[in-house]
Design an enzyme around this catalytic site. Structure first.
Site, PDB file in Angstrom:
ATOM      1  N   GLY A  32     -12.621 -15.575   9.263  1.00 56.82           N
ATOM      2  CA  GLY A  32     -13.472 -15.685  10.449  1.00 56.82           C
ATOM      3  C   GLY A  32     -13.873 -14.339  11.029  1.00 56.82           C
ATOM      4  N   VAL A  33     -13.903 -14.288  12.340  1.00 50.50           N
ATOM      5  CA  VAL A  33     -14.351 -13.059  13.008  1.00 50.50           C
ATOM      6  C   VAL A  33     -13.337 -11.926  12.791  1.00 50.50           C
ATOM      7  CG1 VAL A  33     -13.382 -13.559  15.321  1.00 50.50           C
ATOM      8  CG2 VAL A  33     -15.504 -12.260  15.106  1.00 50.50           C
ATOM      9  N   ASP A  34     -12.077 -12.275  12.663  1.00 48.83           N
ATOM     10  CA  ASP A  34     -11.016 -11.295  12.385  1.00 48.83           C
ATOM     11  C   ASP A  34     -11.298 -10.569  11.063  1.00 48.83           C
ATOM     12  OD1 ASP A  34      -8.605  -9.941  12.478  1.00 48.83           O
ATOM     13  OD2 ASP A  34      -7.336 -11.704  12.151  1.00 48.83           O
ATOM     14  N   SER A 117     -10.645 -19.195  19.360  1.00 50.16           N
ATOM     15  CA  SER A 117      -9.925 -20.447  18.993  1.00 50.16           C
ATOM     16  C   SER A 117     -10.801 -21.601  18.500  1.00 50.16           C
ATOM     17  CB  SER A 117      -9.051 -20.981  20.146  1.00 50.16           C
ATOM     18  OG  SER A 117      -7.860 -20.237  20.259  1.00 50.16           O
TER      19      SER A 117
HETATM   20  N1  AR6 Z   1     -19.375 -12.686  15.009  1.00 52.90           N
HETATM   21  C1  AR6 Z   1     -19.230 -13.565  16.036  1.00 52.90           C
HETATM   22  N2  AR6 Z   1     -18.548 -14.732  15.903  1.00 52.90           N
HETATM   23  C2  AR6 Z   1     -18.027 -15.015  14.678  1.00 52.90           C
HETATM   24  C3  AR6 Z   1     -18.139 -14.142  13.579  1.00 52.90           C
HETATM   25  C4  AR6 Z   1     -18.847 -12.919  13.775  1.00 52.90           C
HETATM   26  N3  AR6 Z   1     -18.996 -12.035  12.804  1.00 52.90           N
HETATM   27  N4  AR6 Z   1     -17.507 -14.724  12.511  1.00 52.90           N
HETATM   28  C5  AR6 Z   1     -17.033 -15.913  12.932  1.00 52.90           C
HETATM   29  N5  AR6 Z   1     -17.346 -16.098  14.237  1.00 52.90           N
HETATM   30  P1  AR6 Z   1     -12.379 -17.896  14.056  1.00 52.90           P
HETATM   31  P2  AR6 Z   1     -10.100 -18.704  15.746  1.00 52.90           P
HETATM   32  C6  AR6 Z   1     -17.055 -17.238  15.135  1.00 52.90           C
HETATM   33  O1  AR6 Z   1     -11.977 -18.852  13.003  1.00 52.90           O
HETATM   34  O2  AR6 Z   1     -10.579 -20.110  15.794  1.00 52.90           O
HETATM   35  C7  AR6 Z   1      -8.594 -15.943  11.615  1.00 52.90           C
HETATM   36  O3  AR6 Z   1      -8.223 -16.146  10.276  1.00 52.90           O
HETATM   37  C8  AR6 Z   1     -16.763 -18.565  14.484  1.00 52.90           C
HETATM   38  O4  AR6 Z   1     -17.980 -19.189  14.076  1.00 52.90           O
HETATM   39  O5  AR6 Z   1     -12.822 -16.529  13.652  1.00 52.90           O
HETATM   40  O6  AR6 Z   1      -9.615 -18.056  17.012  1.00 52.90           O
HETATM   41  C9  AR6 Z   1      -7.524 -15.236  12.419  1.00 52.90           C
HETATM   42  O7  AR6 Z   1      -6.788 -14.313  11.641  1.00 52.90           O
HETATM   43  C10 AR6 Z   1     -16.121 -19.306  15.652  1.00 52.90           C
HETATM   44  O8  AR6 Z   1     -17.136 -19.817  16.530  1.00 52.90           O
HETATM   45  O9  AR6 Z   1     -11.193 -17.667  15.147  1.00 52.90           O
HETATM   46  C11 AR6 Z   1      -6.666 -16.372  12.866  1.00 52.90           C
HETATM   47  O10 AR6 Z   1      -5.727 -16.753  11.875  1.00 52.90           O
HETATM   48  C12 AR6 Z   1     -15.379 -18.195  16.397  1.00 52.90           C
HETATM   49  O11 AR6 Z   1     -15.888 -16.962  15.868  1.00 52.90           O
HETATM   50  C13 AR6 Z   1      -7.641 -17.490  13.078  1.00 52.90           C
HETATM   51  O12 AR6 Z   1      -8.758 -17.197  12.233  1.00 52.90           O
HETATM   52  C14 AR6 Z   1     -13.874 -18.218  16.224  1.00 52.90           C
HETATM   53  O13 AR6 Z   1     -13.544 -18.614  14.885  1.00 52.90           O
HETATM   54  C15 AR6 Z   1      -8.152 -17.532  14.502  1.00 52.90           C
HETATM   55  O14 AR6 Z   1      -8.945 -18.685  14.671  1.00 52.90           O
END
Ligand code: AR6
Length: 173
Positions: A32-34, A117
């Protein structure tokens, strides 16, 4: 100018002074964003994260931004959605609040959040948006140092939900 804005885009390209990472308890990267933040920042970010000893859910830690346009990354950990009876709402509120407090402590003036989240952690987007919007706007009422807070949605559908939450603030908490 509004101090709070919702935009659609890629958080890793945003040039606020700090961006927030939706990380996990290890702070050692993920999807994801991480994953996107670590790829864009380069390997030095992981090196610094290794020195932090992880992060409890709802808290936040600061690193430099390395190759990112942002000078700093504020790493926070949102709750994993478990049906709503495991203090998820309070923990999500706490995650946003910890980031805002850490930004102010470090004299940061501009910060951009992702939708914490609501991806891999499956928090329902409409409730998450209400919590994010109310936590940020309530905080801005008490603080006059932050100049700009952005909520960066990766897709238009998520952005619409955040815009609805903003329209409904402060009537719905
Ligand atoms: N820019 C903005 N938003 C984004 C981007 C980006 N480049 N990429 C994804 N998103 P998530 P969580 C959005 O899964 O639910 C990781 O593996 C995505 O569409 O990134 O807090 C961590 O290491 C969604 O709307 O974060 C943790 O293990 C939002 O970001 C876990 O995921 C959050 O999705 C955290 O899960």
């Amino acid at each position: 100018m509004n101090r709070f804005e919702i935009i659609t885009g890629d958080l890793t390209t945003v040039s606020t002074q700090a961006i927030v990472n939706a990380a996990n308890n290890t702070l050692l990267g993920g999807g994801g964003v991480d994953g996107a933040i670590h790829r864009a920042a380069g390997p030095e970010l992981l090196e610094e994260c290794r020195t932090l000893g992880g992060c409890p859910t709802g808290q936040a830690k600061l690193t430099r931004g390395y190759q990112l346009p942002a000078q700093y990354v504020i790493h926070t950990v949102g709750p994993i959605w478990q049906g709503g009876e495991a203090n998820e709402e309070q923990l999500l509120h706490q995650a946003y609040l910890s980031c805002l407090q850490l930004a102010v402590e470090h004299g940061i003036k501009t910060v951009a959040f992702p939708s914490i989240s609501t991806g891999a952690y499956h928090f329902p987007v409409n409730r998450a948006a209400e919590i994010a919007v109310s936590t940020i706007l309530d905080f801005l009422k008490t603080d006059d140092t932050l100049e700009q807070v952005l909520l960066v949605c990766h897709d238009e559908r998520t952005a619409i939900v955040y815009h609805i939450a903003l329209d409904q603030y402060p009537n719905k908490r």
